[in-house]
Design a protein around this motif. Structure first.
Motif, mmCIF file in Angstrom:
data_model
loop_
_atom_site.group_PDB
_atom_site.id
_atom_site.type_symbol
_atom_site.label_atom_id
_atom_site.label_comp_id
_atom_site.label_asym_id
_atom_site.label_seq_id
_atom_site.Cartn_x
_atom_site.Cartn_y
_atom_site.Cartn_z
ATOM 1 N N CYS A 121 -2.462 7.042 12.122
ATOM 2 C CA CYS A 121 -3.866 6.882 11.756
ATOM 3 C C CYS A 121 -3.049 5.767 10.659
ATOM 4 O O CYS A 121 -4.681 5.391 9.789
ATOM 5 C CB CYS A 121 -3.635 8.607 11.554
ATOM 6 S SG CYS A 121 -5.334 8.886 10.825
ATOM 7 N N PHE A 122 -2.575 5.978 9.775
ATOM 8 C CA PHE A 122 -2.606 5.113 8.050
ATOM 9 C C PHE A 122 -2.441 3.998 9.367
ATOM 10 O O PHE A 122 -3.128 3.124 8.521
ATOM 11 C CB PHE A 122 -1.436 5.470 7.465
ATOM 12 C CG PHE A 122 -0.675 4.106 6.504
ATOM 13 C CD1 PHE A 122 -1.669 4.698 5.638
ATOM 14 C CD2 PHE A 122 -0.291 3.065 7.076
ATOM 15 C CE1 PHE A 122 -1.476 3.619 4.477
ATOM 16 C CE2 PHE A 122 0.017 2.622 5.669
ATOM 17 C CZ PHE A 122 -0.245 2.496 4.162
ATOM 18 N N ARG B 192 -4.306 2.443 11.504
ATOM 19 C CA ARG B 192 -5.690 1.955 10.885
ATOM 20 C C ARG B 192 -6.819 2.302 10.439
ATOM 21 O O ARG B 192 -7.378 1.259 10.802
ATOM 22 C CB ARG B 192 -6.097 3.048 12.434
ATOM 23 C CG ARG B 192 -5.549 3.265 13.776
ATOM 24 C CD ARG B 192 -6.248 4.049 15.183
ATOM 25 N NE ARG B 192 -6.345 5.835 14.526
ATOM 26 C CZ ARG B 192 -5.823 6.811 15.304
ATOM 27 N NH1 ARG B 192 -4.806 6.276 15.608
ATOM 28 N NH2 ARG B 192 -5.425 7.716 14.595
ATOM 29 N N SER B 193 -6.576 2.408 9.238
ATOM 30 C CA SER B 193 -6.952 2.394 8.141
ATOM 31 C C SER B 193 -7.000 1.537 7.551
ATOM 32 O O SER B 193 -6.218 0.083 7.363
ATOM 33 C CB SER B 193 -6.577 3.789 7.145
ATOM 34 O OG SER B 193 -5.330 3.212 6.291
ATOM 35 N N ALA C 56 -0.641 4.198 -1.315
ATOM 36 C CA ALA C 56 -2.110 4.899 -0.597
ATOM 37 C C ALA C 56 -0.925 5.408 1.096
ATOM 38 O O ALA C 56 -1.934 6.345 1.323
ATOM 39 C CB ALA C 56 -2.369 3.899 0.059
ATOM 40 N N LEU C 57 -0.145 4.873 0.967
ATOM 41 C CA LEU C 57 0.619 5.927 2.396
ATOM 42 C C LEU C 57 1.446 7.402 1.357
ATOM 43 O O LEU C 57 1.291 7.836 2.293
ATOM 44 C CB LEU C 57 1.836 4.532 2.422
ATOM 45 C CG LEU C 57 2.658 5.326 3.482
ATOM 46 C CD1 LEU C 57 1.707 5.960 4.749
ATOM 47 C CD2 LEU C 57 4.259 4.540 3.932
ATOM 48 N N ARG D 160 0.823 -1.315 -0.048
ATOM 49 C CA ARG D 160 -0.043 -0.072 -0.023
ATOM 50 C C ARG D 160 1.160 1.463 0.396
ATOM 51 O O ARG D 160 0.113 2.504 0.254
ATOM 52 C CB ARG D 160 -0.766 0.084 0.925
ATOM 53 C CG ARG D 160 -2.006 -1.014 1.477
ATOM 54 C CD ARG D 160 -2.658 -0.512 2.473
ATOM 55 N NE ARG D 160 -3.258 0.150 2.062
ATOM 56 C CZ ARG D 160 -3.616 0.676 3.586
ATOM 57 N NH1 ARG D 160 -3.387 0.002 4.835
ATOM 58 N NH2 ARG D 160 -4.813 2.316 3.158
ATOM 59 N N ASP E 76 -1.818 14.178 2.563
ATOM 60 C CA ASP E 76 -3.130 14.426 2.125
ATOM 61 C C ASP E 76 -2.568 15.702 4.102
ATOM 62 O O ASP E 76 -3.426 16.421 4.396
ATOM 63 C CB ASP E 76 -4.131 14.119 3.107
ATOM 64 C CG ASP E 76 -5.162 13.287 1.884
ATOM 65 O OD1 ASP E 76 -4.502 14.081 0.740
ATOM 66 O OD2 ASP E 76 -5.482 12.087 1.614
ATOM 67 N N HIS E 77 -1.359 14.646 4.811
ATOM 68 C CA HIS E 77 -1.288 15.526 5.937
ATOM 69 C C HIS E 77 -0.231 16.628 5.862
ATOM 70 O O HIS E 77 0.406 16.485 7.576
ATOM 71 C CB HIS E 77 -0.663 14.341 7.308
ATOM 72 C CG HIS E 77 -1.977 13.647 7.649
ATOM 73 N ND1 HIS E 77 -2.723 12.371 7.000
ATOM 74 C CD2 HIS E 77 -2.940 13.304 8.311
ATOM 75 C CE1 HIS E 77 -3.701 12.033 7.643
ATOM 76 N NE2 HIS E 77 -3.581 12.689 8.700
ATOM 77 N N HIS F 181 -1.734 9.260 1.788
ATOM 78 C CA HIS F 181 -1.930 10.005 3.365
ATOM 79 C C HIS F 181 -1.320 10.510 3.450
ATOM 80 O O HIS F 181 -2.031 11.958 4.485
ATOM 81 C CB HIS F 181 -2.293 8.169 4.301
ATOM 82 C CG HIS F 181 -2.317 8.340 5.239
ATOM 83 N ND1 HIS F 181 -3.699 8.836 6.057
ATOM 84 C CD2 HIS F 181 -0.808 8.358 6.404
ATOM 85 C CE1 HIS F 181 -3.298 8.764 7.465
ATOM 86 N NE2 HIS F 181 -1.945 8.503 7.789
#
Length: 329
Positions: A325-326, A328-329, A284-285, A281, A291-292, A288
């Motif tokens: 947070c990642f 937990r996603s 996706a990381l 992922r 976005d932060h 993510h």
């Protein structure tokens, strides 16, 4: 591989991300060298040749080169790449890969047909061989004896081995700078990465004096700015700071690795300035973290890989929160 440090592109990709950005894409020390104030006349005058001579003496000592005559200084190793690639009259260049893409680009500009290979033995079949040691981005280390054996092969046929030691200050790799006088070998050293001053633009090509004279002739006069001469002459002679920083970066890298492992992200390699992660992922990381407001370096040709540099003091909490947070996603 893509380059890091493009915050304008990051803002375009993640327009809603919080600022200030945390740039973990470049692999540059977030703790810059604390140089003394730069005198105003340094900006007003052309650099003095004697100042460059003094820097070469200091650099030769810092890097363990045989003498100052073995050292050429330029405005960053990026500018030196096509110059040193053109030192060889040949047709084939081989680069130990996967690695930093600019060596291949420079060799192509110099007229070489370029092969990128993970087979060390194939490097000896080329006219120009290039190894980044330790490697960017994997952190792979090639043993000094293997490098010197390859340099002998290149020397005997009039070729050249270029060893780029840009990250050697923050690794366990053994430098080959002390052996450049034997021939067939040129070493590149970058100033900005370890000293946290990439914007200063300073790098060194270290080889036999006849090769250095050719490099300097192609660079021309005033290749190194007055501010760079001032700062680097201090930093390269500051052995106490260097030793303390090497330990601090080791500690920071261990902290980063713990955060990544705590988020179930596998660390595949790296140096004390960055970690290379491999994860299904990874893209996706990347998004993510983007976005932060945290930018990392991804690789189009290896979508499961992501290179993550060290944050400064004010960036650790945001990175830890984003990784948690990642997870937990």
């Amino acid at each position: 591989m893509q380059h890091g440090g493009n915050l304008a592109k990051a803002r375009a990709l993640f327009p809603q991300a919080p600022e200030p950005w945390i740039d973990l894409s470049t692999g540059i020390n977030p703790h810059s060298y604390p140089h003394s104030p730069i005198p105003g006349n340094v900006f007003a005058r052309l650099p003095e040749p004697t100042s460059l001579d003094e820097l070469k003496v200091i650099a030769a000592s810092a890097y363990h080169a045989p003498s100052a005559a073995h050292v050429a200084a330029g405005p960053g190793t990026q500018i030196l790449l096509p110059i040193v690639a053109s030192l060889v009259e040949g047709r084939r260049a081989a680069i130990l890969s996967p690695t930093y893409a600019e060596h291949a680009r420079a060799a192509k500009l110099a007229g070489f047909t370029v092969i990128e290979t993970d087979d060390f033995e194939k490097l000896g079949t080329a006219d120009l061989a290039v190894i980044i040691n330790p490697n960017n981005p994997t952190g792979r280390i090639v043993a000094k004896d293997d490098l010197l054996s390859l340099a002998v092969i290149m020397r005997e046929k009039g070729g050249l081995l270029i060893v780029d030691e840009a990250f050697i200050d923050v690794s366990e790799a053994e430098s080959v700078v002390d052996m450049v006088n034997d021939g067939g070998l040129l070493v590149l050293r970058s100033f900005g990465k370890f000293y946290g001053m990439a914007g200063l633009r300073l790098g060194f090509a270290i080889s036999r004096p006849d090769v250095v004279r050719t490099v300097e002739a192609r660079l021309g006069p005033w290749a190194v700015s007055g501010p760079a001469l001032h700062v680097a002459s201090e930093a390269l002679a500051d052995h106490s700071w260097q030793m303390k920083m090497q330990q601090r970066l080791k500690d920071d890298a261990a902290k980063l690795q713990n955060l990544l492992c705590g988020a179930n992200i596998t660390v595949f390699g790296g140096t004390s300035l960055f970690r290379l992660v491999r994860h299904p992922r990874a893209q996706a990381l990347y998004r993510h973290l983007g976005d932060h407001g945290i930018i990392t370096r991804r690789f189009d040709e290896r979508p499961d890989d992501l290179r993550i540099g060290l944050p400064g003091e004010d960036g650790w909490a945001r990175l830890e929160q984003a990784l948690a947070c990642f997870a937990r996603s």
